[in-house]
Structure formats: structure tokens, C-alpha cells
Design a protein around this motif. Structure first.
Motif, PDB file in Angstrom:
ATOM      1  N   ILE A  56       0.737  -1.183  -0.243  1.00 14.45           N
ATOM      2  CA  ILE A  56       0.049   0.323   0.309  1.00 14.45           C
ATOM      3  C   ILE A  56       1.028   1.405   0.641  1.00 14.45           C
ATOM      4  O   ILE A  56       1.473   1.166   0.961  1.00 14.45           O
ATOM      5  N   ASN A  57       0.416   2.220  -0.835  1.00 13.67           N
ATOM      6  CA  ASN A  57       1.686   3.217  -0.742  1.00 13.67           C
ATOM      7  C   ASN A  57       1.006   4.486   0.027  1.00 13.67           C
ATOM      8  O   ASN A  57       0.964   5.057   0.348  1.00 13.67           O
ATOM      9  N   LYS A  58      -0.640   4.661  -0.099  1.00 11.69           N
ATOM     10  CA  LYS A  58      -1.105   5.172   0.465  1.00 11.69           C
ATOM     11  C   LYS A  58      -2.949   5.123   1.422  1.00 11.69           C
ATOM     12  O   LYS A  58      -3.168   4.498   0.499  1.00 11.69           O
ATOM     13  N   LEU A  59      -3.253   6.000   2.719  1.00 14.48           N
ATOM     14  CA  LEU A  59      -4.128   5.011   2.753  1.00 14.48           C
ATOM     15  C   LEU A  59      -4.561   6.697   3.363  1.00 14.48           C
ATOM     16  O   LEU A  59      -4.404   6.963   4.143  1.00 14.48           O
ATOM     17  N   ASN A  60      -6.646   6.229   3.381  1.00 17.29           N
ATOM     18  CA  ASN A  60      -6.751   7.248   4.227  1.00 17.29           C
ATOM     19  C   ASN A  60      -8.357   6.401   4.819  1.00 17.29           C
ATOM     20  O   ASN A  60      -9.201   6.354   4.115  1.00 17.29           O
ATOM     21  N   LEU A  61      -8.763   7.297   5.824  1.00 12.83           N
ATOM     22  CA  LEU A  61      -9.794   6.629   6.425  1.00 12.83           C
ATOM     23  C   LEU A  61     -10.622   7.159   6.966  1.00 12.83           C
ATOM     24  O   LEU A  61     -10.435   8.973   7.361  1.00 12.83           O
ATOM     25  N   SER A  62     -11.876   7.182   6.922  1.00 12.31           N
ATOM     26  CA  SER A  62     -13.437   7.838   7.819  1.00 12.31           C
ATOM     27  C   SER A  62     -14.135   7.461   7.836  1.00 12.31           C
ATOM     28  O   SER A  62     -13.681   6.343   8.159  1.00 12.31           O
ATOM     29  N   ASP A  63     -14.810   8.060   8.428  1.00  5.95           N
ATOM     30  CA  ASP A  63     -16.081   7.260   9.222  1.00  5.95           C
ATOM     31  C   ASP A  63     -16.355   6.300   8.305  1.00  5.95           C
ATOM     32  O   ASP A  63     -16.966   5.073   9.214  1.00  5.95           O
ATOM     33  N   ASP A  64     -16.917   6.211   7.586  1.00  3.39           N
ATOM     34  CA  ASP A  64     -17.408   5.293   6.633  1.00  3.39           C
ATOM     35  C   ASP A  64     -16.490   4.993   5.004  1.00  3.39           C
ATOM     36  O   ASP A  64     -16.988   3.619   4.484  1.00  3.39           O
ATOM     37  N   TYR A  65     -15.452   5.682   5.437  1.00  2.80           N
ATOM     38  CA  TYR A  65     -14.778   5.022   4.071  1.00  2.80           C
ATOM     39  C   TYR A  65     -13.715   3.944   4.316  1.00  2.80           C
ATOM     40  O   TYR A  65     -12.775   5.244   4.886  1.00  2.80           O
ATOM     41  N   LEU A  66     -12.749   3.547   3.445  1.00  4.20           N
ATOM     42  CA  LEU A  66     -11.037   3.786   3.774  1.00  4.20           C
ATOM     43  C   LEU A  66     -11.079   3.653   2.295  1.00  4.20           C
ATOM     44  O   LEU A  66     -11.668   3.196   1.063  1.00  4.20           O
ATOM     45  N   GLU A  67     -10.186   5.013   1.537  1.00  3.41           N
ATOM     46  CA  GLU A  67      -9.839   5.031   0.565  1.00  3.41           C
ATOM     47  C   GLU A  67      -8.132   4.209   0.386  1.00  3.41           C
ATOM     48  O   GLU A  67      -7.617   4.290   1.390  1.00  3.41           O
ATOM     49  N   VAL A  68      -8.188   3.659  -0.874  1.00  2.00           N
ATOM     50  CA  VAL A  68      -6.475   2.858  -0.927  1.00  2.00           C
ATOM     51  C   VAL A  68      -5.850   3.194  -2.056  1.00  2.00           C
ATOM     52  O   VAL A  68      -6.294   2.623  -3.084  1.00  2.00           O
ATOM     53  N   THR A  69      -4.428   3.619  -2.607  1.00  4.68           N
ATOM     54  CA  THR A  69      -3.954   3.201  -3.302  1.00  4.68           C
ATOM     55  C   THR A  69      -2.677   2.564  -3.383  1.00  4.68           C
ATOM     56  O   THR A  69      -1.436   2.315  -2.335  1.00  4.68           O
ATOM     57  N   PHE A  70      -2.228   1.461  -4.209  1.00  2.00           N
ATOM     58  CA  PHE A  70      -1.483   0.052  -4.440  1.00  2.00           C
ATOM     59  C   PHE A  70      -0.354   1.388  -4.591  1.00  2.00           C
ATOM     60  O   PHE A  70      -0.721   1.448  -5.953  1.00  2.00           O
ATOM     61  N   ASN A  71       0.613  -0.447  -4.797  1.00  2.00           N
ATOM     62  CA  ASN A  71       1.752  -0.150  -5.428  1.00  2.00           C
ATOM     63  C   ASN A  71       1.926   0.357  -6.950  1.00  2.00           C
ATOM     64  O   ASN A  71       2.930   0.077  -7.590  1.00  2.00           O
ATOM     65  N   ASP A  72       0.673  -0.524  -7.339  1.00  3.55           N
ATOM     66  CA  ASP A  72       0.238  -0.942  -8.758  1.00  3.55           C
ATOM     67  C   ASP A  72      -0.358  -0.207  -9.602  1.00  3.55           C
ATOM     68  O   ASP A  72      -0.672  -0.317 -10.441  1.00  3.55           O
ATOM     69  N   GLY A  73      -0.919   1.465  -9.030  1.00  2.00           N
ATOM     70  CA  GLY A  73      -1.137   2.410  -9.543  1.00  2.00           C
ATOM     71  C   GLY A  73      -2.892   1.989  -8.852  1.00  2.00           C
ATOM     72  O   GLY A  73      -3.565   3.310  -9.473  1.00  2.00           O
ATOM     73  N   ALA A  74      -3.380   0.666  -8.387  1.00  2.00           N
ATOM     74  CA  ALA A  74      -5.480   1.023  -8.451  1.00  2.00           C
ATOM     75  C   ALA A  74      -5.071   1.779  -7.132  1.00  2.00           C
ATOM     76  O   ALA A  74      -4.590   1.710  -6.460  1.00  2.00           O
ATOM     77  N   TYR A  75      -6.302   2.465  -7.487  1.00  4.04           N
ATOM     78  CA  TYR A  75      -7.214   3.030  -6.327  1.00  4.04           C
ATOM     79  C   TYR A  75      -8.065   3.031  -6.061  1.00  4.04           C
ATOM     80  O   TYR A  75      -8.924   2.412  -7.279  1.00  4.04           O
ATOM     81  N   THR A  76      -8.918   2.769  -4.553  1.00  8.04           N
ATOM     82  CA  THR A  76     -10.137   2.348  -4.610  1.00  8.04           C
ATOM     83  C   THR A  76     -10.637   3.376  -3.654  1.00  8.04           C
ATOM     84  O   THR A  76     -10.187   3.426  -2.411  1.00  8.04           O
ATOM     85  N   LYS A  77     -12.296   3.280  -3.509  1.00 10.66           N
ATOM     86  CA  LYS A  77     -12.596   3.372  -2.206  1.00 10.66           C
ATOM     87  C   LYS A  77     -13.434   2.323  -1.622  1.00 10.66           C
ATOM     88  O   LYS A  77     -14.542   2.276  -2.225  1.00 10.66           O
TER      89      LYS A  77
END
Ligand code: FE2
Length: 366
Positions: A56-77
Motif C-alpha cells: 500500500i502506498n497511501k491510505l485514508n480512513l474516514s467514518d464510512d470509507y477507507l481509501e487505498v492506493t496500491f503500489n501497482d497504481g490501483a486506487y479504490t474507496k
């Protein structure tokens, strides 16, 4: 249950137990239109083709969502609720608590059939009762044009056997099974000789003009628990010895080997098979056989005892749905000269009821 982050890692915390979630596990759950087909919810990518060293390159956590950017460029919420759901068993019918019952059971789990019933909340309630008690009775089910086939196919898919898509239960000349006579049928499970054994039997009463021919049910789970508590040697041998069950007619030979009481991977109740006209124990040690025969006698005594059996009369339009892995069923004898007794039967499997139950649960947000 909650999600926590630390050093670009995602943790799942449950009752003080904290475990890291594998980044690949998250990577193969990426969502969004480029990854998932909206209609089918199926992946548009092949996770076996993703490189293994996903991090995982980048993470962000809020009340309802987890956002992740992976090392292969994929991003998802992700919706956190969806991640947590994967850690709970609430969607699994295995966790619906079985209710043991005996002859004192008064509630026959009646549900009134009406149009659109299969998409109603009532259908969900009926299925929950089915998993709790092992049977349910639908009243006022249309009796014309083999409606049982529609009924079964509206829950899931009918399980066709060599008896056909459905079978007519009435006394007839030269029957290939005692079911097709007016004789009484002691409590039994159906088709123990099949692999796999049909999970659920449906019996739909079209006409019943005779005074006898009462339907009987016994809870194999209750009897198994009794055996386990009071006759542990008998319980043990019946869960150990694999017996050959056999059905033979002009066109087919069906055989399967299984324990009379089958346990699951946690050594908990899974299934009973009982049909003493069709079982053949292998030639094992004499002492073991001695114990086996005593155990079979005892379990038969319990299955046939008034203490465990309920009896009731099916009337035209009643459709009885029985868990054939848990309950035993039978009937009392009747006099065919009194009038007609005509039932139709068919089988469905657990994927039908489970699939329907989960669909209705999702539909009504239960
Ligand atoms: Fe039967």
C-alpha cells in the motif's frame, strides 16, 4: 469491530484482537466501474494475474470509507461496512440456531401462501423457521397443473431424480417403492442412497379424503442430542461406521456409503440417514457389529417413539417442506377404499433456500 491504520498497513480489530489485513486481500476487492461489472458484481480483472508483492502506498480512513492506493497504481474507496461484513457470519444459515422439538411441539410453522409470496418478507420468515425447526407448512398453495414445480422453482431450482422432476404419491399397482402403497411408513429420511442426498423434500397435498394417512415428522437433531447425552457409545458408533444404502429397480442401481449420524468438520450435527429397509452395514468385527446393532435398535426405538413424533393431517393445498438431512418423515396407514389420497413430491437443495434467504435479507435490509 473496527478498522485501524498504522504505517501504511490496515488492521482489523475485533474484541481486543488486532490482525493485519493482507494488502492483496484488499487489492482483489477493489471496486469501481473499471474493476467490477455493475450488473453482475463480478470482477473485470483476473486477480491471479496481479503481481504478488502488492503493498500500500497511501491510505485514508474516514467514518464510512477507507481509501487505498496500491503500489501497482490501483486506487479504490471501500465502504467500511462491506469490509466488516466479511468478518461476520450473520449471513450464513449455519448460524441460525436450531430449535430442538419433540411431540409437545404445537406450532406447525404455518404460512399462508398468496400471490407474489416468494418476494415477500413472509417468505423470509418462513425460511428462517425452516432453518430453526427443519420444516414449514405453506397453506392454500394452488393444486392445479403440478404447481409444486412452480413453487420449487420460485425458491430455487428443482432437483430432478430418477423418480422424475416430481413424483405422485398415491397407491398404485406394482410400485417400485412402498411410498406408493397405502401401508404405513415408519419415520425415515429420503434417498440415503443418493450422492448427494436431496437436501429438502416438498410434499404437496392435492387431495386427502381418507381418515388415516396422517403425516408424521421426527426431529433427527433432537434424537441425536438425546443419544449423545444418554447413550454415548451408541452415538459414537453411529457417527463412525459407514453403512451402504442401496436402491435398485429395473433401470438403476443407486448406492452410497455414509454414517447414520454424520457430523461436520467441528464434530457437530450435520445429517441423519435412516431407512432400515435400505441399509447394509459392512462386515466389521463381531464386537463392533454387536454394538452397532444395539445402537441402530435404540435409535430406531427413539425415532419411532411417541415422545418425539408429531402427527398431523395434510389437507388439500398444504405444502410441507422438510429438511431431509435433519428430519425424518412418515405416514400412518390408510384405507384406499375411503377415498383418494394424493400428494405430489419433489426435492430441492440447500442452495435454493440459502440463495432465496440471502436475497430476501438483502432486499428488505434485514
Ligand atoms: Fe419418504
Amino acid at each position: 469491530m473496527k478498522i485501524e491504520l498504522k504505517n501504511n498497513k490496515v488492521f482489523f480489530e475485533n474484541q481486543g484482537l488486532k490482525k493485519e489485513i493482507h494488502p492483496f486481500w484488499l487489492r482483489e476487492r477493489v471496486n469501481g466501474d473499471i474493476y467490477i461489472d455493475k450488473g453482475t458484481q463480478q470482477r473485470l480483472f483476473d486477480p491471479t494475474k496481479i503481481k504478488e508483492n502488492i503493498s500500500i502506498n497511501k491510505l485514508n480512513l474516514s467514518d464510512d470509507y477507507l481509501e487505498v492506493t496500491f503500489n501497482d497504481g490501483a486506487y479504490t474507496k471501500y465502504l467500511i461496512q462491506n469490509i466488516l461484513k466479511e468478518f461476520s457470519n450473520t449471513n450464513d444459515t449455519k448460524y441460525i440456531q436450531k430449535i430442538k422439538w419433540d411431540s409437545s411441539l404445537k406450532n406447525l410453522n404455518n404460512f399462508k401462501f398468496k400471490e407474489n409470496f416468494f418476494e415477500e418478507k413472509q417468505m423470509y420468515d418462513a425460511l428462517i423457521n425452516f432453518y430453526k425447526y427443519g420444516f414449514v407448512i405453506f397453506k392454500n398453495v394452488p393444486t392445479k397443473n403440478n404447481f409444486i414445480v412452480n413453487f420449487a422453482n420460485s425458491i430455487g431450482s428443482i432437483r430432478r431424480t430418477n423418480f422424475g422432476e416430481f413424483f405422485d404419491v398415491k397407491s398404485k399397482p406394482n410400485p417400485n417403492d412402498l411410498a406408493y402403497t397405502s401401508l404405513s411408513l415408519a419415520p425415515h429420511t429420503d434417498n440415503p442412497y443418493r450422492n448427494p442426498v436431496p437436501c429438502i423434500q416438498m410434499l404437496h397435498c392435492i387431495e386427502n379424503e381418507v381418515s388415516g394417512g396422517l403425516s408424521t415428522l421426527v426431529d433427527g437433531y433432537t434424537v441425536t442430542e438425546k443419544l449423545k447425552n444418554d447413550f454415548s457409545d451408541f452415538y459414537k458408533i453411529l457417527t463412525e461406521v459407514k453403512v451402504r444404502f442401496q436402491f435398485i429397480d429395473q433401470s438403476v442401481v443407486l448406492e452410497d456409503w455414509a454414517e447414520m449420524i454424520q457430523l461436520d468438520e467441528d464434530r457437530k450435527f450435520k445429517q441423519v440417514r435412516f431407512s432400515p429397509r435400505l441399509d447394509f452395514v459392512p462386515l466389521i468385527d463381531k464386537e463392533k457389529l454387536e454394538l452397532y446393532y444395539s445402537a441402530r435398535k435404540k435409535v430406531s426405538e427413539l425415532y419411532n417413539s411417541d415422545k418425539y413424533r408429531i402427527e398431523f393431517k395434510l389437507i388439500s393445498g398444504d405444502l410441507l417442506m422438510i429438511d431431509n438431512h435433519r428430519l425424518l418423515h412418515g405416514r400412518t396407514s390408510y384405507d384406499a377404499n375411503e377415498g383418494r389420497r394424493f400428494l405430489q413430491g419433489c426435492y430441492i437443495d440447500y442452495d435454493s433456500t440459502e440463495g432465496k434467504l440471502k436475497h430476501l435479507k438483502r432486499k428488505f435490509n434485514l
